[in-house]
Design a protein around this motif. Sequence first.
Motif, PDB file in Angstrom:
ATOM      1  N   ALA A  47      -2.816 -16.466 -18.668  1.00  0.00           N
ATOM      2  CA  ALA A  47      -1.797 -17.472 -18.382  1.00  0.00           C
ATOM      3  C   ALA A  47      -2.103 -18.218 -17.083  1.00  0.00           C
ATOM      4  N   ALA A  48      -2.578 -17.508 -16.071  1.00  0.00           N
ATOM      5  CA  ALA A  48      -2.898 -18.147 -14.796  1.00  0.00           C
ATOM      6  C   ALA A  48      -4.057 -19.133 -14.948  1.00  0.00           C
ATOM      7  N   VAL A  49      -5.084 -18.744 -15.702  1.00  0.00           N
ATOM      8  CA  VAL A  49      -6.220 -19.646 -15.935  1.00  0.00           C
ATOM      9  C   VAL A  49      -5.768 -20.886 -16.700  1.00  0.00           C
ATOM     10  N   ALA A  50      -4.957 -20.690 -17.745  1.00  0.00           N
ATOM     11  CA  ALA A  50      -4.462 -21.819 -18.525  1.00  0.00           C
ATOM     12  C   ALA A  50      -3.603 -22.741 -17.669  1.00  0.00           C
ATOM     13  N   SER A  51      -2.746 -22.163 -16.842  1.00  0.00           N
ATOM     14  CA  SER A  51      -1.907 -22.972 -15.963  1.00  0.00           C
ATOM     15  C   SER A  51      -2.751 -23.790 -15.004  1.00  0.00           C
ATOM     16  N   LEU A  52      -3.771 -23.181 -14.454  1.00  0.00           N
ATOM     17  CA  LEU A  52      -4.645 -23.889 -13.521  1.00  0.00           C
ATOM     18  C   LEU A  52      -5.373 -25.037 -14.218  1.00  0.00           C
ATOM     19  N   LEU A  53      -5.906 -24.787 -15.406  1.00  0.00           N
ATOM     20  CA  LEU A  53      -6.639 -25.837 -16.119  1.00  0.00           C
ATOM     21  C   LEU A  53      -5.718 -26.982 -16.537  1.00  0.00           C
ATOM     22  N   TYR A  54      -4.564 -26.647 -17.080  1.00  0.00           N
ATOM     23  CA  TYR A  54      -3.627 -27.676 -17.525  1.00  0.00           C
ATOM     24  C   TYR A  54      -3.149 -28.525 -16.346  1.00  0.00           C
ATOM     25  N   THR A  55      -2.789 -27.866 -15.246  1.00  0.00           N
ATOM     26  CA  THR A  55      -2.222 -28.602 -14.114  1.00  0.00           C
ATOM     27  C   THR A  55      -3.269 -29.452 -13.427  1.00  0.00           C
ATOM     28  N   LEU A  56      -4.463 -28.916 -13.219  1.00  0.00           N
ATOM     29  CA  LEU A  56      -5.509 -29.712 -12.576  1.00  0.00           C
ATOM     30  C   LEU A  56      -5.927 -30.883 -13.461  1.00  0.00           C
ATOM     31  N   GLY A  57      -6.008 -30.655 -14.767  1.00  0.00           N
ATOM     32  CA  GLY A  57      -6.319 -31.762 -15.665  1.00  0.00           C
ATOM     33  C   GLY A  57      -5.252 -32.838 -15.641  1.00  0.00           C
ATOM     34  N   THR A  58      -3.991 -32.416 -15.640  1.00  0.00           N
ATOM     35  CA  THR A  58      -2.883 -33.372 -15.574  1.00  0.00           C
ATOM     36  C   THR A  58      -2.873 -34.110 -14.247  1.00  0.00           C
ATOM     37  N   ALA A  59      -3.069 -33.378 -13.152  1.00  0.00           N
ATOM     38  CA  ALA A  59      -3.080 -34.001 -11.834  1.00  0.00           C
ATOM     39  C   ALA A  59      -4.236 -34.983 -11.688  1.00  0.00           C
ATOM     40  N   GLY A  60      -5.402 -34.633 -12.230  1.00  0.00           N
ATOM     41  CA  GLY A  60      -6.532 -35.554 -12.179  1.00  0.00           C
ATOM     42  C   GLY A  60      -6.247 -36.838 -12.918  1.00  0.00           C
ATOM     43  N   GLY A  61      -5.630 -36.731 -14.094  1.00  0.00           N
ATOM     44  CA  GLY A  61      -5.264 -37.933 -14.841  1.00  0.00           C
ATOM     45  C   GLY A  61      -4.229 -38.781 -14.119  1.00  0.00           C
ATOM     46  N   ILE A  62      -3.241 -38.126 -13.524  1.00  0.00           N
ATOM     47  CA  ILE A  62      -2.213 -38.854 -12.776  1.00  0.00           C
ATOM     48  C   ILE A  62      -2.831 -39.591 -11.585  1.00  0.00           C
ATOM     49  N   ALA A  63      -3.708 -38.912 -10.860  1.00  0.00           N
ATOM     50  CA  ALA A  63      -4.328 -39.529  -9.685  1.00  0.00           C
ATOM     51  C   ALA A  63      -5.187 -40.723 -10.075  1.00  0.00           C
ATOM     52  N   ARG A  64      -5.983 -40.564 -11.131  1.00  0.00           N
ATOM     53  CA  ARG A  64      -6.936 -41.622 -11.485  1.00  0.00           C
ATOM     54  C   ARG A  64      -6.305 -42.803 -12.193  1.00  0.00           C
ATOM     55  N   TYR A  65      -5.381 -42.523 -13.116  1.00  0.00           N
ATOM     56  CA  TYR A  65      -4.884 -43.596 -13.976  1.00  0.00           C
ATOM     57  C   TYR A  65      -3.511 -44.127 -13.590  1.00  0.00           C
ATOM     58  N   VAL A  66      -2.800 -43.419 -12.706  1.00  0.00           N
ATOM     59  CA  VAL A  66      -1.450 -43.861 -12.352  1.00  0.00           C
ATOM     60  C   VAL A  66      -1.336 -44.143 -10.851  1.00  0.00           C
ATOM     61  N   MET A  67      -1.489 -43.097 -10.041  1.00  0.00           N
ATOM     62  CA  MET A  67      -1.171 -43.227  -8.628  1.00  0.00           C
ATOM     63  C   MET A  67      -2.164 -44.081  -7.848  1.00  0.00           C
ATOM     64  N   ARG A  68      -3.450 -43.871  -8.086  1.00  0.00           N
ATOM     65  CA  ARG A  68      -4.430 -44.654  -7.340  1.00  0.00           C
ATOM     66  C   ARG A  68      -4.341 -46.148  -7.658  1.00  0.00           C
ATOM     67  N   PRO A  69      -4.291 -46.580  -8.936  1.00  0.00           N
ATOM     68  CA  PRO A  69      -4.141 -48.015  -9.204  1.00  0.00           C
ATOM     69  C   PRO A  69      -2.854 -48.595  -8.639  1.00  0.00           C
ATOM     70  N   LEU A  70      -1.744 -47.859  -8.756  1.00  0.00           N
ATOM     71  CA  LEU A  70      -0.483 -48.360  -8.225  1.00  0.00           C
ATOM     72  C   LEU A  70      -0.529 -48.446  -6.701  1.00  0.00           C
ATOM     73  N   ASN A  71      -1.092 -47.442  -6.073  1.00  0.00           N
ATOM     74  CA  ASN A  71      -1.165 -47.433  -4.611  1.00  0.00           C
ATOM     75  C   ASN A  71      -2.025 -48.574  -4.088  1.00  0.00           C
ATOM     76  N   ARG A  72      -3.026 -48.980  -4.861  1.00  0.00           N
ATOM     77  CA  ARG A  72      -3.906 -50.060  -4.440  1.00  0.00           C
ATOM     78  C   ARG A  72      -3.230 -51.423  -4.576  1.00  0.00           C
ATOM     79  N   HIS A  73      -2.449 -51.623  -5.629  1.00  0.00           N
ATOM     80  CA  HIS A  73      -1.901 -52.949  -5.915  1.00  0.00           C
ATOM     81  C   HIS A  73      -0.416 -53.094  -5.583  1.00  0.00           C
ATOM     82  N   SER A  74       0.347 -52.007  -5.707  1.00  0.00           N
ATOM     83  CA  SER A  74       1.791 -52.077  -5.440  1.00  0.00           C
ATOM     84  C   SER A  74       2.278 -50.719  -4.963  1.00  0.00           C
ATOM     85  N   PRO A  75       2.093 -50.407  -3.685  1.00  0.00           N
ATOM     86  CA  PRO A  75       2.380 -49.051  -3.180  1.00  0.00           C
ATOM     87  C   PRO A  75       3.788 -48.553  -3.462  1.00  0.00           C
TER      88      PRO A  75
END
Length: 297
Positions: free
Chosen positions: A72-100
Amino acid sequence: MVYLLQQLANAVPIAALYAALAFGYALIFGMTRRPDITYGALFAFSGQIFLIFAQFAWDRLFLILPAALTLAAVASLLYTLGTAGGIARYVMRPLNRHSPNAVIVASLALLILLSESTRLAMDSREIWLSPFLNDRLVFFRHGGAEVGLTAIQLGNAAIMAALVALGHLLLVRTRAGRVWRAVADDASAAQLCGVNADAVFALSYLFAAFVATVCAILATSYYGTMDFSSGLLFGLKVVLIAAIGGHSVPLRSALGAAVYGFAETLWGSYLPLAWRDMALFSMLVLLAVMYRREARV
């Protein structure tokens, strides 16, 4: 005196939890400079993923408890890091660059998305873990009274404190820490010096998500469950408690959050519990406003 010592001991695990979460949040705030309640949502999300896979491993795979918790701990780590990576790359970074300022709105949308996803995956029911490592370790005896904590409380506090200490050493002793500070101070100037600000943003988000995941696994193991409302509660709380020490230095954010953890525990021990959250949250809002005014000066 024994009662006070026991309450101070009880405050150590919650102070360590708040300190680690505030440290991770400060890493993200250094990149966006905007309140981001997604961090609390990631904390709750990882705890709930941990519960889902722990139940699956126990009920369907018939694993023993240590193996089920490890899976369960390994699955939680993989799911959360994968989700966080997607959020950072496709949501937060583009928004922070153009409309903080859009980061604030997006964080609320992401919180709802993550919370509802896990709620549906859990069929809107709470999953509970069997208690473990709950043997009480006594530190002090006086008469018939004892002061102590359970093994899991001590282990959780030690791991969370070690996360903060390790993260601080990385920031102050390594090139990666200097690069993070450069991007946090001025991303454009850092890029002119050859720093990949986008990569620093993503890695900061991933490291913060790693801290949140470890904290969620430990907290869920101790409390036995992770409530569906935890994302919003911890999202708002972390944003506010990190402001006690200021967001510019993650270690100061962690120390300020630890102070809040002790204050929360002592209030519940000596003052009316019904007024605790309102009083302490009011104090946090005041400190956050004061910090923002100082930052503008």
